[in-house]
Design a protein around this motif. Structure first.
Motif, PDB file in Angstrom:
ATOM      1  N   UNK A 194       8.469  -1.523   2.709  1.00 24.00           N
ATOM      2  CA  UNK A 194       8.680  -0.421   1.427  1.00 24.00           C
ATOM      3  C   UNK A 194      10.041  -0.270   1.183  1.00 24.00           C
ATOM      4  N   UNK A 195      10.988  -0.025   2.011  1.00 24.26           N
ATOM      5  CA  UNK A 195      12.335   0.114   1.930  1.00 24.26           C
ATOM      6  C   UNK A 195      12.958  -0.807   1.019  1.00 24.26           C
ATOM      7  N   UNK A 196      12.582  -2.292   1.772  1.00 17.56           N
ATOM      8  CA  UNK A 196      13.240  -3.366   1.257  1.00 17.56           C
ATOM      9  C   UNK A 196      12.641  -3.450  -0.263  1.00 17.56           C
ATOM     10  N   UNK A 197      11.412  -3.353  -0.587  1.00 14.69           N
ATOM     11  CA  UNK A 197      10.849  -3.222  -1.995  1.00 14.69           C
ATOM     12  C   UNK A 197      11.700  -2.303  -2.923  1.00 14.69           C
ATOM     13  N   UNK A 198      11.901  -1.204  -2.531  1.00 18.27           N
ATOM     14  CA  UNK A 198      12.552  -0.112  -3.440  1.00 18.27           C
ATOM     15  C   UNK A 198      13.999  -0.549  -3.516  1.00 18.27           C
ATOM     16  N   UNK A 245       0.685  -1.358  -0.071  1.00 15.05           N
ATOM     17  CA  UNK A 245       0.105   0.045   0.015  1.00 15.05           C
ATOM     18  C   UNK A 245       0.912   1.217   0.114  1.00 15.05           C
ATOM     19  N   UNK A 246       1.865   1.219   0.881  1.00 11.45           N
ATOM     20  CA  UNK A 246       2.752   2.378   0.970  1.00 11.45           C
ATOM     21  C   UNK A 246       3.516   2.512  -0.456  1.00 11.45           C
ATOM     22  N   UNK A 247       3.918   1.568  -0.945  1.00 11.71           N
ATOM     23  CA  UNK A 247       4.543   1.346  -2.155  1.00 11.71           C
ATOM     24  C   UNK A 247       3.600   2.265  -3.092  1.00 11.71           C
ATOM     25  N   UNK A 268       7.796  13.113  -5.500  1.00 11.78           N
ATOM     26  CA  UNK A 268       7.693  14.023  -4.402  1.00 11.78           C
ATOM     27  C   UNK A 268       6.156  13.995  -3.750  1.00 11.78           C
ATOM     28  N   UNK A 269       5.454  14.097  -4.730  1.00 10.19           N
ATOM     29  CA  UNK A 269       3.911  14.217  -4.348  1.00 10.19           C
ATOM     30  C   UNK A 269       3.695  12.860  -3.564  1.00 10.19           C
ATOM     31  N   UNK A 270       4.103  11.742  -4.104  1.00 12.87           N
ATOM     32  CA  UNK A 270       3.772  10.276  -3.597  1.00 12.87           C
ATOM     33  C   UNK A 270       4.307  10.343  -1.981  1.00 12.87           C
ATOM     34  N   UNK A 271       5.652  10.805  -1.997  1.00 15.49           N
ATOM     35  CA  UNK A 271       5.962  10.757  -0.693  1.00 15.49           C
ATOM     36  C   UNK A 271       5.478  11.656   0.306  1.00 15.49           C
ATOM     37  N   UNK A 272       4.937  12.685  -0.225  1.00 21.03           N
ATOM     38  CA  UNK A 272       4.075  13.478   0.697  1.00 21.03           C
ATOM     39  C   UNK A 272       2.709  12.982   1.142  1.00 21.03           C
ATOM     40  N   UNK A 273       2.128  12.443   0.300  1.00 17.48           N
ATOM     41  CA  UNK A 273       1.076  11.406   0.624  1.00 17.48           C
ATOM     42  C   UNK A 273       1.336  10.622   1.642  1.00 17.48           C
ATOM     43  N   UNK A 274       2.473   9.828   1.460  1.00 12.04           N
ATOM     44  CA  UNK A 274       2.789   8.626   2.452  1.00 12.04           C
ATOM     45  C   UNK A 274       2.982   9.312   3.679  1.00 12.04           C
ATOM     46  N   UNK A 275       3.740  10.275   3.574  1.00  8.76           N
ATOM     47  CA  UNK A 275       3.837  11.148   5.122  1.00  8.76           C
ATOM     48  C   UNK A 275       2.633  11.436   5.890  1.00  8.76           C
ATOM     49  N   UNK A 276       1.669  11.945   4.943  1.00  2.00           N
ATOM     50  CA  UNK A 276       0.504  12.333   5.548  1.00  2.00           C
ATOM     51  C   UNK A 276      -0.170  11.192   5.976  1.00  2.00           C
ATOM     52  N   UNK A 277      -0.171   9.920   5.335  1.00  2.00           N
ATOM     53  CA  UNK A 277      -1.106   8.718   5.764  1.00  2.00           C
ATOM     54  C   UNK A 277      -0.383   8.395   6.916  1.00  2.00           C
ATOM     55  N   UNK A 278       0.909   8.244   7.126  1.00  2.00           N
ATOM     56  CA  UNK A 278       1.510   7.746   8.396  1.00  2.00           C
ATOM     57  C   UNK A 278       1.072   8.393   9.375  1.00  2.00           C
TER      58      UNK A 278
END
Lengths: 501, 281, 137
Positions: free
Chosen positions: A423-427, A216-218, C66-76
């Motif tokens: 996630x890190x592992x996947x990347x 999901x995170x990925x 970057x957008x994706x990372x931002x989303x991830x951060x928000x979700x976490x």
């Protein structure tokens, strides 16, 4: 023969049918929700079924057990999250298949393979219960260790192309498995003073995190401003074509064989069987390179193996009075309350009961299969939801499901951490399969090895035929692929200069 | 509440008791499972609850054990309402073992210290302590082989991988009746009804009385009236037909002790275990 | 890519070292298995680093945005806040709010997404886990 008749006709009572239905529904539901395992459901149901008659109660419990094995494939295939540990191996090929738009075939084949495995396992129960059980008795710590080593070598197969990274992931998993109490002396290791860790890393939380949450995170990370990555909207065809069906036969057979054997061994369950069968089927397949990328064969072998363990576990439980897996452990408790004492005496005093139980499981399998095929409709509707709905549902179910295992928020936090780790592992190209294998099998391996050493000293491993055989197999499993690839490479290199000329 | 997961012996005990007490007290009783940390998570949780009589728990023998094993569990944190059952310990050998009596086993251990392998349910478990206590009483040394739980330990004995197993009577009696195991002794003061033809360890010259048990407790500081009411309800529940038949079907004893006696008992056991843990290892 | 892999190798080495020192605290038995594993990790990390230096491997995954990372951060962040909120408030409202927040962050808009769905899903979760399975929420 009269026992068989007596056993099966005892089931004609309509209330049993009702219990079967309830059990199958519950089991499918429970299996489909990551975090809730069959063991939990059976344990809770055990409390409720105390007031029922033995046969009714057993019908409920057994059908939950059976149906959970069908239900847990759904999240494994659709969202890369094993519904219960038994479907870990199903994610290897199931999820890639879904991403290729072939989720429909994946789900159907999985259901068919699972049914085949379950029925075969039950057949073995009926025919060969007692001789098998006596084999199980001979599995002492040394033999168990050898079996686990064999399972661990499957890590090599599971790593796909990144064998080196797979091994590192596996070693990391093994390391994680050491968290908790030392199995022999009871000293705590790596718990950093947290009592929640004293029994080790909660297994379900780790799996859900590494597989489901990480995926999901990925997906989240890969989103762009406008373009959300395609969720699985396509189911594709539902029913496998004839060629596909024929393809499924061999891996299913392999899976069933492996599953039945592993099931008989106490403490080894569907998760281990699935992985071993997957690796074996790959070795025997015409298209090994497809495994891990969406091979129906891979899926079939994993699924039939994990359901076939049921027959074996029930065999061990009934014939020896020793629980074949955790669900059986709970069931033994209930059986005792109903006045049934599992053990060799059971076969002598009430053989018809054994047949009744087998028949219950067969019926439950058929019902669950039917349900699985019918549920397609519901699945289609579910998949039509836009991605943000789905991810919200998945996240919340995973969170609450993980919490439910031990009523612990710590577990949820751990699940998150594993999600990030995954996630890190996947990347970075590290496969998650070997890590999970290490986590599960590590403690088993270490505890049995140390136990064997305590009992008989360093020579034990070499004196037991079963152990020696398994260790040789393990060595073979590791060396053969390496030998084969180096000889292939050599042949390739020999050919190229000719062509270049 | 139980500090164990659903479906185990303690859990089923709790649920049966809860049903009985529900009828008696007329209020709904919900059984919560809080497993983890060998029971410490649930026990710590109970200790932190308000002592209003609305949260009680089934606390098994671990309440006297864990404190000495690095967990922060102290029996003084609880007000005990009564004991609910007792599971006497036994020692058994495989059916085809050359050891016919307890004395045989002890002799073998005496001749070659550490040669007799005795399996148990886990490091620091009550059964490992049982083996240690027997060893102390008889002046010999056993080789303790811990497994992951009672069932694997018993299986190891039935399969002949170890020389003997120390486990609860509920775990060995069925195998004894089946002919798969031979129980050499029961660790109680009087013979156990589940195995009437097996002598006690004391009869054979070694004073060992040890077993697993379950109590019901509330966080310390309970109001006396509330405590009395709960005590009485518990007593009635323990003597109820359903409960008795449930416990006995597992081969155990529906033993009841009053709140005071239970508190004394728990503390006495706690001291005893402290000694054993210090001396044995 | 090589950098990433070397970093991974470095982390494993560090972990293994930390492992060996902390394992000294335990008694003799439990020490050797983790030590063996630590050694393997070190070897593995080094090997990966070496291999990466010789052969750069292709990146098969889509690039991170970057957008994706931002989303991830928000979700976490949302999940963490959820955990805290759950501790203090009852399950139903907190879950509904959490779900609404998730929907918002991942792109959902409109009443159906932000109100109806979170409320009904929270209700289903409660029914399934709280009532049916008697989990103390």
């Amino acid at each position: 023969m009269s026992d068989v008749l007596a056993g099966t006709t005892a089931l004609l009572d309509p209330t049993i049918g009702l219990c079967l239905l309830i059990g199958v529904l519950l089991g499918t539901l429970v299996g489909a929700v990551p975090g809730i395992t069959a063991t939990m459901a059976v344990a809770l149901a055990a409390g409720f079924t105390l007031t029922l008659e033995p046969l009714q109660g057993l019908a409920v419990l057994l059908s939950i057990y059976v149906a959970a094995q069908f239900g847990d494939r759904v999240p494994a295939i659709l969202v890369n999250t094993p519904g219960t540990p038994a479907s870990i191996a199903s994610t290897f090929d199931g999820y890639p298949l879904a991403r290729q738009g072939r989720a429909g075939i994946a789900l159907t084949s999985s259901a068919l393979a699972s049914a085949a495995g379950a029925l075969a396992g039950i057949l073995i129960l009926v025919l060969a219960a007692q001789p098998l059980a006596s084999v199980a008795l001979r599995f002492g710590p040394a033999e168990l260790f050898a079996l686990v080593v064999f399972g661990l070598t499957m890590m090599v197969g599971v790593s796909g192309s990144n064998v080196l990274r797979g091994l590192v992931a596996g070693a990391a998993g093994l390391l994680l498995g050491t968290v908790g109490r030392d199995p022999i002396t009871g000293d705590t290791r790596f718990t950093f003073g947290m009592p929640e860790l004293s029994s080790g890393i909660p297994f379900i939380a780790a799996i859900i995190g590494l597989f489901g949450i990480a995926e999901l995170f990925n997906q989240l990370v890969e989103t762009r401003r406008r373009n959300a990555p395609a969720p699985i909207t396509q189911l594709g065809a539902w029913w496998p074509t004839r060629t596909e069906r024929r393809e499924l036969l061999k891996p299913t057979a392999i899976g069933t064989g492996v599953g039945a054997v592993v099931g008989v061994v106490p403490a080894a369950g569907g998760d281990i069987a699935g992985v071993i069968a997957w690796a074996q089927a790959r070795r025997a397949s015409q298209h090994p390179e497809r495994f891990g990328r969406g091979s129906l064969e891979g899926l079939a072998s994993a699924d039939s193996a994990s359901t076939a363990t049921m027959g074996g576990s029930v065999t061990t439980t009934l014939a020896l009075g020793v629980p074949g897996d955790s669900v059986m452990a709970v069931m033994i408790g209930s059986m005792i309350i109903w006045g049934l004492q599992p053990g060799p005496a059971l076969f002598v005093e009430s053989p018809d009961l054994v047949y009744s139980l087998a028949a219950i499981m067969v019926l439950a399998t058929l019902l669950a299969l039917g349900l699985a095929l019918v549920r397609m409709q519901g699945v289609v509707k579910l998949l039509a939801l836009p991605q943000h709905y789905l991810s919200a549902i998945i996240i919340s179910f995973c969170i609450v499901g993980t919490y439910a295992v031990q009523s612990s928020v710590f577990d949820v936090a751990l699940m998150l951490c594993f999600g990030v780790l995954g996630l890190l592992m996947r990347r970075f190209g590290f496969p998650a399969g070997p890590m999970v294998l290490g986590l599960i099998l590590g403690p088993l391996a270490e505890s049995n090895l140390r136990r064997a050493l305590v009992i008989d000293g360093a020579g034990t491993l070499l004196t037991s035929p079963i152990a020696v055989g398994l260790i040789l197999l393990s060595l073979g499993a590791v060396l053969l692929p390496w030998l084969r690839s180096t000889s292939k490479a050599r042949k390739l290199r020999a050919r190229v200069p000719e062509n270049a000329r | 509440m139980t500090p164990t997961s659903a479906g185990g012996a303690t859990d089923l005990t709790a649920r049966t008791l809860a049903t009985e007490m529900e009828e008696d007290l007329g209020v709904s009783i919900v059984v919560e499972n809080r497993p983890g940390g060998a029971g410490s998570v649930g026990m710590e949780h109970l200790a932190g609850q308000a002592a209003d009589g609305y949260t009680i728990a089934v606390l098994p023998v671990e309440v006297s054990l864990l404190g000495h094993q690095g967990y922060g569990i102290d029996p003084a944190d609880y007000d005990f309402l009564g004991q609910a059952n007792s599971q006497p310990g036994t020692i058994a050998v495989p059916a085809d073992s050359p050891f016919r009596t307890l004395e045989d086993l002890i002799q073998a251990a005496g001749e070659e210290p550490g040669s007799v392998a005795v399996s148990n349910a886990g490091p620091g478990s009550i059964w490992e302590l049982g083996a240690t206590e027997l060893g102390n009483a008889a002046g010999v040394e056993f080789k303790n082989v811990p497994f992951d739980g009672g069932a694997p330990a018993v299986t190891a004995a039935t399969g002949g991988q170890v020389d003997a197993v120390v486990a609860g009577i509920g775990e060995t009696a069925p195998a004894h009746d089946d002919g798969r195991l031979r129980v050499l002794a029961v660790f109680t003061e009087d013979r156990a009804p589940a195995l009437p033809d097996v002598p006690t360890a004391s009869e054979q010259g070694h004073e060992v009385v040890i077993g697993s048990w379950a109590t019901v407790a509330a966080p310390a500081g309970l109001d006396q009236e509330v405590a009395d009411a709960l005590e009485q309800s518990l007593e009635q529940a323990v003597s109820s037909e359903d409960y008795v038949s449930f416990i006995e079907s597992g081969g155990n004893l529906p033993l009841h002790r009053s709140a005071e006696e239970t508190e004394e008992f728990v503390n006495a056991e706690s001291d005893r275990f402290a000694e054993l843990l210090g001396a044995g290892s | 890519m090589a950098v990433a892999v070397s970093v991974a190798g470095g982390i494993t080495i560090w972990l293994a070292a930390a492992l060996e020192t902390s394992a000294v605290g335990a008694s003799s038995g439990p020490r050797w298995w983790p030590t063996v594993l630590g050694g393997m990790l070190v070897a593995g990390g080094v090997a990966i680093g070496l291999v990466a230096l010789r052969r750069p491997d292709p990146v098969s995954e889509q690039r991170v945005s970057a957008h994706g990372l931002g989303r991830l951060g928000a979700v976490v962040a949302a999940i963490v806040l959820y955990g805290l909120g759950w501790h203090f408030f009852h399950f139903l409202p907190v879950t509904a709010v959490f779900l609404a927040a998730l929907m918002f962050v991942t792109g959902g808009r409109g009443a159906k997404a932000l109100i109806v769905f979170p409320a009904s899903t929270a209700a289903i979760l409660y029914g399934l886990f709280g009532l049916l399975l008697r989990v103390p929420l």
